[in-house]
Scaffold this motif. Structure first.
Motif, mmCIF file in Angstrom:
data_model
loop_
_atom_site.group_PDB
_atom_site.id
_atom_site.type_symbol
_atom_site.label_atom_id
_atom_site.label_comp_id
_atom_site.label_asym_id
_atom_site.label_seq_id
_atom_site.Cartn_x
_atom_site.Cartn_y
_atom_site.Cartn_z
ATOM 1 N N VAL A 21 -3.949 13.571 4.937
ATOM 2 C CA VAL A 21 -3.215 12.319 4.434
ATOM 3 C C VAL A 21 -3.984 11.710 3.533
ATOM 4 C CG1 VAL A 21 -4.508 10.909 6.835
ATOM 5 C CG2 VAL A 21 -2.344 10.327 5.085
ATOM 6 N N PHE A 22 -3.585 11.125 2.950
ATOM 7 C CA PHE A 22 -4.309 9.691 1.810
ATOM 8 C C PHE A 22 -3.202 8.673 1.650
ATOM 9 C CE2 PHE A 22 -1.996 13.820 -0.183
ATOM 10 C CZ PHE A 22 -1.163 13.262 -1.482
ATOM 11 N N ALA A 23 -3.892 7.903 1.371
ATOM 12 C CA ALA A 23 -4.069 6.756 1.200
ATOM 13 C C ALA A 23 -3.915 5.693 -0.103
ATOM 14 C CB ALA A 23 -4.000 5.650 2.385
ATOM 15 N N MET A 24 -3.642 4.729 -0.603
ATOM 16 C CA MET A 24 -4.106 3.760 -1.642
ATOM 17 C C MET A 24 -3.621 1.839 -1.885
ATOM 18 S SD MET A 24 -3.609 4.553 -6.043
ATOM 19 C CE MET A 24 -3.781 2.496 -6.800
ATOM 20 N N ALA A 25 -4.595 1.353 -1.825
ATOM 21 C CA ALA A 25 -4.645 0.447 -1.720
ATOM 22 C C ALA A 25 -4.281 -0.288 -3.702
ATOM 23 C CB ALA A 25 -6.194 -0.516 -1.365
ATOM 24 N N ALA B 165 1.046 -1.049 0.163
ATOM 25 C CA ALA B 165 0.323 -0.526 -0.061
ATOM 26 C C ALA B 165 1.152 1.531 -0.341
ATOM 27 C CB ALA B 165 -1.139 -0.283 1.457
ATOM 28 N N TRP B 166 0.969 2.411 -0.790
ATOM 29 C CA TRP B 166 1.254 3.460 -0.539
ATOM 30 C C TRP B 166 0.285 4.656 0.898
ATOM 31 C CZ3 TRP B 166 5.187 6.350 -2.401
ATOM 32 C CH2 TRP B 166 4.889 7.752 -2.325
ATOM 33 N N VAL B 167 1.198 5.800 1.471
ATOM 34 C CA VAL B 167 -0.140 6.337 1.892
ATOM 35 C C VAL B 167 0.871 7.445 2.641
ATOM 36 C CG1 VAL B 167 -0.328 6.694 5.578
ATOM 37 C CG2 VAL B 167 -0.634 4.592 4.152
#
Length: 565
Positions: free
Chosen positions: A257-261, A70-72
């Motif tokens: 903040v943002f995140a992605m799988a 994942a990305w944060v």
């Protein structure tokens, strides 16, 4: 400013909106420090923000695909107030490794994390975790999750972070599919990741203890992939690919903040953490304007974010629906109105006239783009020979000009775009030197001149040396003195370290290259995640006889070039 490096790994960018970003200044990515093992950092005085990006390690692949980490990404405030990072405080930065690959069952990826300890205290606070990907087994490994949830149990120090699961079947222990936490005596550690059927997992935060596969009750367990590490660990599932680890951010400390799988991969990569101390909040949005009419911008119709929203040109307004977060290493272009939405090629259709739209970000090739600094064109990840195009050649129109895909035509005004801060070339016909940023007194050179198989390396820059003079013909780089010879990726092999040579021009993708104006890198059309890189010569420096080969694109100075007259 030169990027600092601590064991640089491949940066890859991605984001799902969790908070609305308020953005005020340009973000200087070249000042970042990249960590791909672990590092201890003291929070400095005189800075007001810490910007961090975390990429979890990928799960190992084999006969099936591994899950991507994942990305944060987000920023934190520095100060003495509540929920601010205190100057003099400590950061522990941990980057997750990719799980080991195996044809039958692989290891889960390790999570990447940033944890904080205030001055004069002994307790670590977890700020963010990017989960590791699940490993391939009897099926594809699961992508790391960005569900922000706590684990239900943990180690004796009170931390509730499960590690990646070892993939074995033990009905007598309810948590047998989970590894131990990434803490040791209240200290964050880089333990090994969840083990698969036949391979160890990658190290990283929240990862399980290394242990070889223990044969379960079912023979199919041989094909079990390990789970990914993270804030909570992914299960290792009997006979299947492992689940990805969970991600986390501490909402008390992150204003935004943002995140992605991400999805799955057959090219598993280590995770990494980027960090940068800043004076002001970073601005991520950029306008994309016509090169020949900079009063016109690419626009998200009506600021809508529904899937299928059309992309057009309109009078530049500076509004959020004309601001785009361009992620060069992920090759995505995201809407600043909703960072979960990407510019997307409708149904991956590369026919001339295919529509460009807004759609949920999914990491597919339909959402991958490269800005070509030579020609100011934007190329599709599905087919590098196709570019952003204003319908009907109407770049002078006042508004509502549809953006579509069309065959790249490098002198066509309705395919040329400008983006602030991006490296471009004024007249591609005049350039002849390829100059590495790290060694500006040298140039890319054919070692034995006009000869098939001649090695591509660096040599002293000299305007009279025809062996280092090149013509750019679309995506092909030809020897200026002999247009029958082209820069070529040996045997079309994109494995790291494969050599680059001179060869007879044949029009194959092995001889097609994209000059990425966002990163100053030269990407291979065979796989645009692979870039030209200079290596140190036998004297241990970058200079004469430094070899040029292919490597994973990582944004490092070794992969940055200027195209000069």
């Amino acid at each position: 400013m030169k990027k600092q490096k601590i064991n640089v790994s491949t940066p890859r960018l991605a984001a799902t909106l969790i908070g609305i970003l308020i953005l005020t200044i340009n973000f200087d990515a070249t000042a970042q420090t990249t960590v791909n093992t672990e590092a201890s950092v003291t929070i400095p005085t005189g800075k007001t923000y810490l910007y961090v990006t975390l990429q979890g390690g990928d799960g190992g692949h084999g006969n099936s695909s591994g899950g991507q980490g994942a990305w944060v990404e987000g920023y934190l405030e520095i100060g003495t107030g509540t929920n601010q990072l205190n100057p003099g405080g400590s950061l522990k930065i941990i980057a997750g490794e990719a799980g080991k690959n195996n044809n039958q069952a692989s290891g889960g990826g390790g999570g990447s994390a940033v944890v904080y300890k205030a001055p004069g205290t002994s307790s670590w606070i977890v700020l963010a975790v990017a989960g590791g990907g699940g490993a391939a087994g009897g099926s594809n490994g699961g992508a790391a999750s960005v569900e922000l949830k706590n684990a239900t149990a943990g180690n004796t120090n009170g931390f509730s972070y499960f590690g990646g699961g070892s993939a074995f079947n033990d009905s007598n222990t309810s948590n047998s599919a989970r590894g131990r936490a990434g803490m040791n005596n209240n200290q964050p550690t880089r333990a090994a990741g969840g083990s698969g059927g036949n391979a160890d997992g990658g190290r990283g935060f929240g990862s399980g203890a290394a242990g070889k596969f223990i044969l379960g009750e079912m023979g199919s367990s041989t094909y079990s992939g390990g789970g990914g590490g993270g804030y909570y660990g992914g299960d290792g599932i009997d006979g299947k690919g492992g689940n990805g680890g969970g991600s986390y951010y501490n909402s008390n400390y992150f204003p935004k903040v943002f995140a992605m799988a991400n999805g799955t991969t057959n090219s598993s990569k280590d995770g990494y953490v980027n960090y940068q101390f800043l004076d002001q909040v970073p601005a991520l949005g950029k306008a994309i304007k016509f090169a020949y009419n900079t009063n016109k911008c690419i626009d998200d119709y009506g600021s809508r974010t529904a899937n299928g929203t059309n992309i057009q040109t309109y009078n530049c307004t500076g509004n959020g629906n004309q601001q785009w977060y361009i992620q060069p290493e992920k090759r995505s272009i995201r809407s600043l109105v909703d960072l979960n939405k990407c510019l997307d090629l409708d149904n991956s259709n590369t026919n001339n006239g295919a529509n460009i739209q807004l759609y949920d970000c999914n990491g597919s090739s339909a959402q991958k783009w490269v800005y070509n600094g030579l020609y100011k064109t934007i190329h599709s990840g599905v087919n590098s020979g196709k570019c952003f195009d204003a319908a009907n050649g109407s770049y002078y129109s006042t508004s509502n000009v549809n953006i579509q895909l069309w065959d790249c035509q490098y002198t066509n005004a309705n395919q040329k775009w400008v983006i602030d801060g991006v490296t471009t070339v004024n007249n591609p016909a005049n350039v002849k030197h390829i100059v590495p940023v790290l060694a500006p007194n040298f140039a890319v050179h054919s070692h034995t001149g006009e000869q098939y198989g001649s090695n591509i390396q660096l040599w002293t820059k000299d305007d009279t040396n025809t062996a280092e003079q090149w013509d750019f013909a679309g995506l092909i780089i030809k020897m200026r003195i002999n247009h029958n010879l082209c820069i070529d990726l040996h045997s079309s092999n994109t494995d790291n370290g494969n050599n680059i040579q001179l060869w007879g021009c044949n029009g194959t993708n092995a001889q097609k290259w994209l000059y990425d104006g966002m990163t100053k890198s030269i990407r291979s059309v065979i796989n645009p995640d692979k870039c030209m890189q200079i290596e140190k010569n036998t004297d241990g420096v970058y200079g004469k006889r430094s070899n040029v080969d292919i490597q994973d694109c990582n944004g490092s100075a070794e992969q940055q070039f200027l195209i000069q007259e």
